[in-house]
Motif scaffolding. Structure first.
Motif, PDB file in Angstrom:
ATOM      1  N   UNK A   1     -40.711  35.514  82.449  1.00  0.00           N
ATOM      2  CA  UNK A   1     -41.328  34.325  81.882  1.00  0.00           C
ATOM      3  C   UNK A   1     -40.440  33.729  80.795  1.00  0.00           C
ATOM      4  N   UNK A   2     -39.674  34.564  80.114  1.00  0.00           N
ATOM      5  CA  UNK A   2     -38.851  34.088  78.999  1.00  0.00           C
ATOM      6  C   UNK A   2     -37.363  33.951  79.316  1.00  0.00           C
ATOM      7  N   UNK A   3     -36.910  34.432  80.457  1.00  0.00           N
ATOM      8  CA  UNK A   3     -35.470  34.361  80.731  1.00  0.00           C
ATOM      9  C   UNK A   3     -35.156  34.526  82.213  1.00  0.00           C
ATOM     10  N   UNK A   4     -33.916  34.236  82.531  1.00  0.00           N
ATOM     11  CA  UNK A   4     -33.355  34.360  83.874  1.00  0.00           C
ATOM     12  C   UNK A   4     -32.018  35.062  83.757  1.00  0.00           C
ATOM     13  N   UNK A   5     -31.705  35.934  84.726  1.00  0.00           N
ATOM     14  CA  UNK A   5     -30.390  36.563  84.781  1.00  0.00           C
ATOM     15  C   UNK A   5     -29.913  36.571  86.225  1.00  0.00           C
ATOM     16  N   UNK A   6     -28.660  36.201  86.435  1.00  0.00           N
ATOM     17  CA  UNK A   6     -28.109  36.116  87.780  1.00  0.00           C
ATOM     18  C   UNK A   6     -26.658  36.584  87.787  1.00  0.00           C
ATOM     19  N   UNK A   7     -26.264  37.290  88.857  1.00  0.00           N
ATOM     20  CA  UNK A   7     -24.854  37.680  89.012  1.00  0.00           C
ATOM     21  C   UNK A   7     -24.477  37.636  90.488  1.00  0.00           C
ATOM     22  N   UNK A   8     -23.185  37.538  90.750  1.00  0.00           N
ATOM     23  CA  UNK A   8     -22.696  37.502  92.129  1.00  0.00           C
ATOM     24  C   UNK A   8     -21.202  37.812  92.174  1.00  0.00           C
ATOM     25  N   UNK A   9     -20.756  38.255  93.325  1.00  0.00           N
ATOM     26  CA  UNK A   9     -19.325  38.446  93.543  1.00  0.00           C
ATOM     27  C   UNK A   9     -18.627  37.110  93.803  1.00  0.00           C
ATOM     28  N   UNK A  10     -19.383  36.055  94.039  1.00  0.00           N
ATOM     29  CA  UNK A  10     -18.850  34.722  94.284  1.00  0.00           C
ATOM     30  C   UNK A  10     -19.070  33.820  93.071  1.00  0.00           C
ATOM     31  N   UNK A  11     -18.143  32.922  92.863  1.00  0.00           N
ATOM     32  CA  UNK A  11     -18.220  31.981  91.747  1.00  0.00           C
ATOM     33  C   UNK A  11     -19.278  30.922  92.046  1.00  0.00           C
ATOM     34  N   UNK A  12     -20.388  30.970  91.331  1.00  0.00           N
ATOM     35  CA  UNK A  12     -21.464  30.012  91.544  1.00  0.00           C
ATOM     36  C   UNK A  12     -21.602  29.028  90.392  1.00  0.00           C
ATOM     37  N   UNK A  13     -20.732  29.116  89.389  1.00  0.00           N
ATOM     38  CA  UNK A  13     -20.851  28.250  88.221  1.00  0.00           C
ATOM     39  C   UNK A  13     -20.714  26.781  88.623  1.00  0.00           C
ATOM     40  N   UNK A  14     -21.618  25.958  88.114  1.00  0.00           N
ATOM     41  CA  UNK A  14     -21.559  24.527  88.382  1.00  0.00           C
ATOM     42  C   UNK A  14     -22.142  24.112  89.714  1.00  0.00           C
ATOM     43  N   UNK A  15     -22.699  25.062  90.461  1.00  0.00           N
ATOM     44  CA  UNK A  15     -23.286  24.760  91.762  1.00  0.00           C
ATOM     45  C   UNK A  15     -24.811  24.842  91.667  1.00  0.00           C
ATOM     46  N   UNK A  16     -25.498  23.893  92.280  1.00  0.00           N
ATOM     47  CA  UNK A  16     -26.963  23.919  92.292  1.00  0.00           C
ATOM     48  C   UNK A  16     -27.442  25.042  93.202  1.00  0.00           C
ATOM     49  N   UNK A  17     -28.245  25.929  92.678  1.00  0.00           N
ATOM     50  CA  UNK A  17     -28.829  27.019  93.457  1.00  0.00           C
ATOM     51  C   UNK A  17     -30.268  26.669  93.786  1.00  0.00           C
ATOM     52  N   UNK A  18     -30.479  26.120  94.988  1.00  0.00           N
ATOM     53  CA  UNK A  18     -31.829  25.824  95.445  1.00  0.00           C
ATOM     54  C   UNK A  18     -32.206  26.733  96.616  1.00  0.00           C
ATOM     55  N   UNK A  19     -31.418  27.800  96.796  1.00  0.00           N
ATOM     56  CA  UNK A  19     -31.724  28.794  97.826  1.00  0.00           C
ATOM     57  C   UNK A  19     -32.661  29.855  97.267  1.00  0.00           C
ATOM     58  N   UNK A  20     -32.329  30.347  96.092  1.00  0.00           N
ATOM     59  CA  UNK A  20     -33.155  31.357  95.442  1.00  0.00           C
ATOM     60  C   UNK A  20     -34.275  30.656  94.679  1.00  0.00           C
ATOM     61  N   UNK A  21     -35.481  30.706  95.195  1.00  0.00           N
ATOM     62  CA  UNK A  21     -36.575  29.993  94.553  1.00  0.00           C
ATOM     63  C   UNK A  21     -37.920  30.572  94.969  1.00  0.00           C
ATOM     64  N   UNK A  22     -38.916  30.265  94.176  1.00  0.00           N
ATOM     65  CA  UNK A  22     -40.281  30.639  94.512  1.00  0.00           C
ATOM     66  C   UNK A  22     -41.238  29.722  93.765  1.00  0.00           C
ATOM     67  N   UNK A  23     -42.507  29.779  94.143  1.00  0.00           N
ATOM     68  CA  UNK A  23     -43.525  28.915  93.563  1.00  0.00           C
ATOM     69  C   UNK A  23     -44.602  29.756  92.884  1.00  0.00           C
ATOM     70  N   UNK A  24     -45.217  29.191  91.881  1.00  0.00           N
ATOM     71  CA  UNK A  24     -46.411  29.778  91.269  1.00  0.00           C
ATOM     72  C   UNK A  24     -47.414  28.659  91.058  1.00  0.00           C
ATOM     73  N   UNK A  25     -48.689  28.927  91.315  1.00  0.00           N
ATOM     74  CA  UNK A  25     -49.696  27.880  91.175  1.00  0.00           C
ATOM     75  C   UNK A  25     -50.988  28.441  90.621  1.00  0.00           C
ATOM     76  N   UNK A  26     -51.651  27.638  89.792  1.00  0.00           N
ATOM     77  CA  UNK A  26     -52.974  27.956  89.288  1.00  0.00           C
ATOM     78  C   UNK A  26     -53.982  27.743  90.422  1.00  0.00           C
ATOM     79  N   UNK A  27     -54.976  28.587  90.518  1.00  0.00           N
ATOM     80  CA  UNK A  27     -55.931  28.472  91.614  1.00  0.00           C
ATOM     81  C   UNK A  27     -56.929  27.336  91.477  1.00  0.00           C
ATOM     82  N   UNK A  28     -57.039  26.747  90.288  1.00  0.00           N
ATOM     83  CA  UNK A  28     -58.041  25.699  90.044  1.00  0.00           C
ATOM     84  C   UNK A  28     -57.548  24.338  90.515  1.00  0.00           C
TER      85      UNK A  28
END
Length: 246
Positions: A119-146
């Motif tokens: 909830x307070x942070x994100x951490x990511x690492x990879x063997x490939x250089x991903x700096x400056x690239x939009x990452x829209x592959x790794x994602x998920x949703x959260x929703x309130x039930x109301x």
């Protein structure tokens, strides 16, 4: 894509919709993905470089809420970043990133790529250089039930608030923006948008706009709270204060 090579997810870790409680969450772990494109044993040079990088991220991130870096050379090089939510304190940022660097080693012990969200942070690492690239592959949703009482109007105003905050976040050095909107009927809408700071202003805006476009998938006809959380950006909205300073 998030990486110069695809970052496929392990089959059991597909995009998920998670029902969130109506109360603000603490610094809980939200989700993680482990890359399955390559693995290496714990005593490999790559894994040793990863340990060095994670230690650096844990030390450096609390200074301004974000850090990125590399460790190693050639095929054993590892890239990583850590980002704290824009409203958290230095102490909470430090605690969250420390937890994340420990947890990612437990969750992805041999994987050459991984990402974990709290909830307070994100951490990511990879063997490939991903700096400056939009990452829209790794994602998920959260929703309130109301559900909102006036779905069409509520979602339109939600989209307007998030779009305004996306425009603001893209222009700020922090890549973070939060704000409120009185939407009538004694209802106040609270919103937050944030990008990882390796993105350009243009790509931050693009990432957030694409995330906002997924409101229907995330939040149905009109959930009163929800999030789209990606590897490079995220948004959240609620009808109660959930960030500091609200």
């Amino acid at each position: 894509m998030a990486y110069s090579k695809p970052f496929p997810l392990l089959p059991l870790l597909s995009i998920a919709v998670i029902l969130a409680l109506h109360t603000p969450m603490a610094a809980a772990q939200l989700r993680h993905f482990c890359a399955n494109f390559a693995t290496s044993p714990p005593d490999s040079r790559f894994q040793k470089n990863l340990n060095t990088l994670l230690g650096n991220l844990s030390s450096n991130t609390p200074r301004n809420g974000y850090s990125s870096g590399t460790a190693g050379k050639c095929t054993d090089k590892v890239y990583g970043l850590a980002l704290c939510r824009g409203d958290v304190s230095t102490t909470d940022c430090k605690s969250c990133v420390a937890d994340a660097t420990t947890k990612i080693r437990e969750l992805c012990p041999k994987n050459n790529g991984g990402i974990v969200w709290y909830d307070n942070c994100l951490l990511k690492y990879s063997q490939d250089d991903f700096f400056g690239e939009i990452d829209d592959v790794n994602k998920f949703y959260m929703a309130n039930g109301e559900e909102a009482k006036d779905p069409k109007s509520f979602m339109q105003k939600t989209k307007e608030l998030l779009t305004r905050l996306a425009d603001k976040a893209a222009l700020l050095k922090s890549s973070y923006a939060a704000g409120v909107e009185d939407i009538g009927g004694s209802v106040t809408l609270y919103g937050l948008t944030q990008c990882t700071r390796d993105l350009s202003a243009e790509d931050c805006k693009k990432c957030l706009y694409n995330a906002i476009a997924e409101l229907p998938q995330c939040c149905g006809t009109a959930k009163v709270g929800g999030r789209v959380i990606q590897g490079s950006c995220n948004f959240r909205y609620e009808t109660y204060p959930f960030y500091k300073g609200a």
